[in-house]
Design an enzyme around this catalytic site. Sequence first.
Site, PDB file in Angstrom:
ATOM      1  N   ARG A  74       0.843  -1.205   0.000  1.00  0.00           N
ATOM      2  CA  ARG A  74       0.000   0.000   0.000  1.00  0.00           C
ATOM      3  C   ARG A  74       0.877   1.255   0.000  1.00  0.00           C
ATOM      4  NH1 ARG A  74      -4.048  -0.688   4.828  1.00  0.00           N
ATOM      5  NH2 ARG A  74      -4.844   1.310   4.095  1.00  0.00           N
ATOM      6  N   HIS A 123      -5.722   8.224  11.787  1.00  0.00           N
ATOM      7  CA  HIS A 123      -5.384   6.799  11.773  1.00  0.00           C
ATOM      8  C   HIS A 123      -3.929   6.535  11.408  1.00  0.00           C
ATOM      9  CE1 HIS A 123      -9.940   5.973  11.044  1.00  0.00           C
ATOM     10  NE2 HIS A 123      -9.668   6.245  12.288  1.00  0.00           N
ATOM     11  N   CYS A 150      14.083  -1.857  14.080  1.00  0.00           N
ATOM     12  CA  CYS A 150      14.467  -0.502  14.480  1.00  0.00           C
ATOM     13  C   CYS A 150      15.974  -0.311  14.265  1.00  0.00           C
ATOM     14  CB  CYS A 150      14.118  -0.304  15.961  1.00  0.00           C
ATOM     15  SG  CYS A 150      14.625   1.298  16.599  1.00  0.00           S
ATOM     16  N   THR A 191     -16.213   9.419   2.756  1.00  0.00           N
ATOM     17  CA  THR A 191     -16.162   8.432   3.819  1.00  0.00           C
ATOM     18  C   THR A 191     -17.542   7.815   4.008  1.00  0.00           C
ATOM     19  OG1 THR A 191     -15.632   8.002   6.150  1.00  0.00           O
ATOM     20  CG2 THR A 191     -16.455  10.219   5.606  1.00  0.00           C
TER      21      THR A 191
HETATM   22  C1  BV8 Z   1     -11.345   2.590  18.809  1.00  0.00           C
HETATM   23  C2  BV8 Z   1      -5.874   2.535   9.500  1.00  0.00           C
HETATM   24  C3  BV8 Z   1     -11.453   2.700  21.156  1.00  0.00           C
HETATM   25  C4  BV8 Z   1      -5.413   1.139   9.203  1.00  0.00           C
HETATM   26  C5  BV8 Z   1      -8.270   2.331  10.011  1.00  0.00           C
HETATM   27  C6  BV8 Z   1     -14.732  -3.970  18.777  1.00  0.00           C
HETATM   28  C7  BV8 Z   1     -13.512  -3.811  19.432  1.00  0.00           C
HETATM   29  C8  BV8 Z   1     -12.817  -2.622  19.392  1.00  0.00           C
HETATM   30  C9  BV8 Z   1     -13.330  -1.550  18.704  1.00  0.00           C
HETATM   31  C10 BV8 Z   1     -14.524  -1.736  18.060  1.00  0.00           C
HETATM   32  C11 BV8 Z   1     -15.240  -2.899  18.090  1.00  0.00           C
HETATM   33  N1  BV8 Z   1     -16.368  -2.728  17.344  1.00  0.00           N
HETATM   34  C12 BV8 Z   1     -16.395  -1.489  16.840  1.00  0.00           C
HETATM   35  C13 BV8 Z   1     -15.293  -0.881  17.262  1.00  0.00           C
HETATM   36  C14 BV8 Z   1     -14.879   0.430  16.941  1.00  0.00           C
HETATM   37  C15 BV8 Z   1     -14.013   0.312  15.680  1.00  0.00           C
HETATM   38  C16 BV8 Z   1     -14.941   0.461  14.490  1.00  0.00           C
HETATM   39  O1  BV8 Z   1     -15.415   1.528  14.239  1.00  0.00           O
HETATM   40  N2  BV8 Z   1     -15.195  -0.656  13.773  1.00  0.00           N
HETATM   41  C17 BV8 Z   1     -16.075  -0.608  12.615  1.00  0.00           C
HETATM   42  C18 BV8 Z   1     -15.608  -1.636  11.581  1.00  0.00           C
HETATM   43  C19 BV8 Z   1     -17.499  -0.866  13.092  1.00  0.00           C
HETATM   44  N3  BV8 Z   1     -13.076   1.412  15.756  1.00  0.00           N
HETATM   45  C20 BV8 Z   1     -11.860   1.190  16.260  1.00  0.00           C
HETATM   46  O2  BV8 Z   1     -11.425   0.111  16.601  1.00  0.00           O
HETATM   47  C21 BV8 Z   1     -11.037   2.451  16.429  1.00  0.00           C
HETATM   48  N4  BV8 Z   1     -10.511   2.499  17.751  1.00  0.00           N
HETATM   49  O3  BV8 Z   1     -12.539   2.577  18.718  1.00  0.00           O
HETATM   50  O4  BV8 Z   1     -10.649   2.688  20.006  1.00  0.00           O
HETATM   51  C22 BV8 Z   1     -11.627   1.268  21.579  1.00  0.00           C
HETATM   52  C23 BV8 Z   1     -10.499   0.508  21.807  1.00  0.00           C
HETATM   53  C24 BV8 Z   1     -10.666  -0.802  22.267  1.00  0.00           C
HETATM   54  C25 BV8 Z   1     -11.941  -1.322  22.470  1.00  0.00           C
HETATM   55  C26 BV8 Z   1     -13.080  -0.539  22.203  1.00  0.00           C
HETATM   56  C27 BV8 Z   1     -12.918   0.769  21.745  1.00  0.00           C
HETATM   57  C28 BV8 Z   1      -9.887   2.436  15.458  1.00  0.00           C
HETATM   58  C29 BV8 Z   1     -10.421   2.591  14.047  1.00  0.00           C
HETATM   59  C30 BV8 Z   1      -9.271   2.852  13.084  1.00  0.00           C
HETATM   60  C31 BV8 Z   1      -9.030   1.629  12.232  1.00  0.00           C
HETATM   61  N5  BV8 Z   1      -8.012   1.943  11.214  1.00  0.00           N
HETATM   62  N6  BV8 Z   1      -7.296   2.665   9.132  1.00  0.00           N
HETATM   63  C32 BV8 Z   1      -5.405   0.856   7.726  1.00  0.00           C
HETATM   64  O5  BV8 Z   1      -5.773   1.733   6.924  1.00  0.00           O
HETATM   65  O6  BV8 Z   1      -4.978  -0.265   7.375  1.00  0.00           O
HETATM   66  S1  BV8 Z   1      -9.878   2.446   9.530  1.00  0.00           S
HETATM   67  C33 BV8 Z   1      -9.920   2.472   7.842  1.00  0.00           C
HETATM   68  O7  BV8 Z   1     -11.216   2.106   7.498  1.00  0.00           O
HETATM   69  C34 BV8 Z   1      -9.740   3.838   7.274  1.00  0.00           C
HETATM   70  O8  BV8 Z   1      -8.793   4.600   7.937  1.00  0.00           O
HETATM   71  C35 BV8 Z   1     -11.107   4.422   7.334  1.00  0.00           C
HETATM   72  O9  BV8 Z   1     -11.325   5.106   8.514  1.00  0.00           O
HETATM   73  C36 BV8 Z   1     -11.958   3.199   7.300  1.00  0.00           C
HETATM   74  C37 BV8 Z   1     -12.557   3.081   5.948  1.00  0.00           C
HETATM   75  O10 BV8 Z   1     -13.555   4.000   5.947  1.00  0.00           O
HETATM   76  P1  BV8 Z   1     -13.670   5.030   4.747  1.00  0.00           P
HETATM   77  O11 BV8 Z   1     -12.501   5.889   4.703  1.00  0.00           O
HETATM   78  O12 BV8 Z   1     -15.005   5.641   4.910  1.00  0.00           O
HETATM   79  O13 BV8 Z   1     -13.618   4.144   3.463  1.00  0.00           O
HETATM   80  P2  BV8 Z   1     -14.797   3.235   2.929  1.00  0.00           P
HETATM   81  O14 BV8 Z   1     -14.254   2.328   1.917  1.00  0.00           O
HETATM   82  O15 BV8 Z   1     -15.539   2.683   4.088  1.00  0.00           O
HETATM   83  O16 BV8 Z   1     -15.780   4.275   2.215  1.00  0.00           O
HETATM   84  C38 BV8 Z   1     -15.344   4.963   1.069  1.00  0.00           C
HETATM   85  C39 BV8 Z   1     -16.345   6.070   0.876  1.00  0.00           C
HETATM   86  O17 BV8 Z   1     -15.904   6.878  -0.186  1.00  0.00           O
HETATM   87  C40 BV8 Z   1     -17.728   5.553   0.497  1.00  0.00           C
HETATM   88  O18 BV8 Z   1     -18.691   6.307   1.178  1.00  0.00           O
HETATM   89  C41 BV8 Z   1     -17.804   5.824  -0.997  1.00  0.00           C
HETATM   90  O19 BV8 Z   1     -19.113   6.148  -1.436  1.00  0.00           O
HETATM   91  C42 BV8 Z   1     -16.953   7.037  -1.119  1.00  0.00           C
HETATM   92  N7  BV8 Z   1     -16.304   7.230  -2.410  1.00  0.00           N
HETATM   93  C43 BV8 Z   1     -15.734   6.310  -3.213  1.00  0.00           C
HETATM   94  N8  BV8 Z   1     -15.204   6.931  -4.298  1.00  0.00           N
HETATM   95  C44 BV8 Z   1     -15.446   8.253  -4.152  1.00  0.00           C
HETATM   96  C45 BV8 Z   1     -16.140   8.448  -2.954  1.00  0.00           C
HETATM   97  N9  BV8 Z   1     -16.526   9.661  -2.512  1.00  0.00           N
HETATM   98  C46 BV8 Z   1     -16.220  10.724  -3.293  1.00  0.00           C
HETATM   99  N10 BV8 Z   1     -15.548  10.622  -4.457  1.00  0.00           N
HETATM  100  C47 BV8 Z   1     -15.155   9.411  -4.924  1.00  0.00           C
HETATM  101  N11 BV8 Z   1     -14.495   9.329  -6.100  1.00  0.00           N
END
Ligand code: BV8
Length: 243
Positions: A74, A123, A150, A191
């Site tokens: 990536r 992130h 490291c 997003t």
């Molecule tokens: C947290 C880095 C507190 C890595 C990323 C169980 C245990 C623990 C936590 C959880 C749990 N259940 C839920 C959670 C919370 C969890 C979460 O939200 N899970 C989701 C799946 C439900 N969150 C976390 O764990 C976060 N930490 O909560 O800590 C905690 C701690 C412990 C215990 C409890 C709580 C950490 C989240 C960060 C994860 N890391 N990225 C990597 O990249 O490899 S997330 C990664 O996915 C991205 O960074 C981004 O945020 C996400 C993807 O989302 P989008 O960016 O929106 O992309 P996506 O494909 O989804 O959508 C694309 C959009 O673009 C669409 O809408 C599409 O229509 C649009 N699009 C496409 N083309 C275009 C366009 N728009 C305009 N123009 C275009 N051309």
Amino acid sequence: MDNLDTVIAAFANRLRLAHHVAVLTGAGISAESGIPTFRDAQTGLWSHFDPEELASPAGFARNPTLVWRWYAERRVKACAAQPNPAHYALAKLDKHVPRLTLITQNIDGLHQRAGSRNVIELHGSLHRARCMADGSLHTTWDYAEELPHCPDCGALLRPDVVWFGEMLPQTALEKAWAATLDCDIFMSIGTSGVVEPAASLPRIALSRNATVLILNLEQQTAARPPLFTINGKAGEILPRIVK
Ligand code: BV8
């Protein structure tokens, strides 16, 4: 469904009067740079694996070589990609409004390459690695190594990104919350609004009566002030909003 030109004009009028614009971007803003989003069925990164498999501490502990190979791939793609007109439009907007806070979920570094300053990386970044022993950050490492170590202490390095189940960097999150609470305009670009806590930011802004734009490929195009939604490609729409 409202007329796209009307919605763009109405939102752009509000943008001209803005004091503080907060912008949250997701994978969709880099889609037109050729970087796959997470949820695109055919190309999405997650179509090949479950996020718990690779983007999680357990996944890394289970198979660090596989995870490093995925992030290395990536990083190469992100380096080869170019910012697109959406990234440049936000860099230009920064010069047009009194204050702009750019918050990104993306780890590709394209906002910075388009000229945006002070980007809040919720992130982390593909362009940094972190020492598993002392937490030191490294912007270069031996890319030929399948499992980079490291250069200072020899411990294993990990990508400096936030995995599922990991806390977000406190400072970044606090800055993002502060900007969301203070802004009078909040723009959510590319997003899906699935991943927390980033996904809550537009809702928080709306609850404080900020003008909110949600631009992605799922929304219906409509102006229901203070909420504006546009179904469109960021690379096409943003340059029409930021003239
Ligand atoms: C947290 C880095 C507190 C890595 C990323 C169980 C245990 C623990 C936590 C959880 C749990 N259940 C839920 C959670 C919370 C969890 C979460 O939200 N899970 C989701 C799946 C439900 N969150 C976390 O764990 C976060 N930490 O909560 O800590 C905690 C701690 C412990 C215990 C409890 C709580 C950490 C989240 C960060 C994860 N890391 N990225 C990597 O990249 O490899 S997330 C990664 O996915 C991205 O960074 C981004 O945020 C996400 C993807 O989302 P989008 O960016 O929106 O992309 P996506 O494909 O989804 O959508 C694309 C959009 O673009 C669409 O809408 C599409 O229509 C649009 N699009 C496409 N083309 C275009 C366009 N728009 C305009 N123009 C275009 N051309």
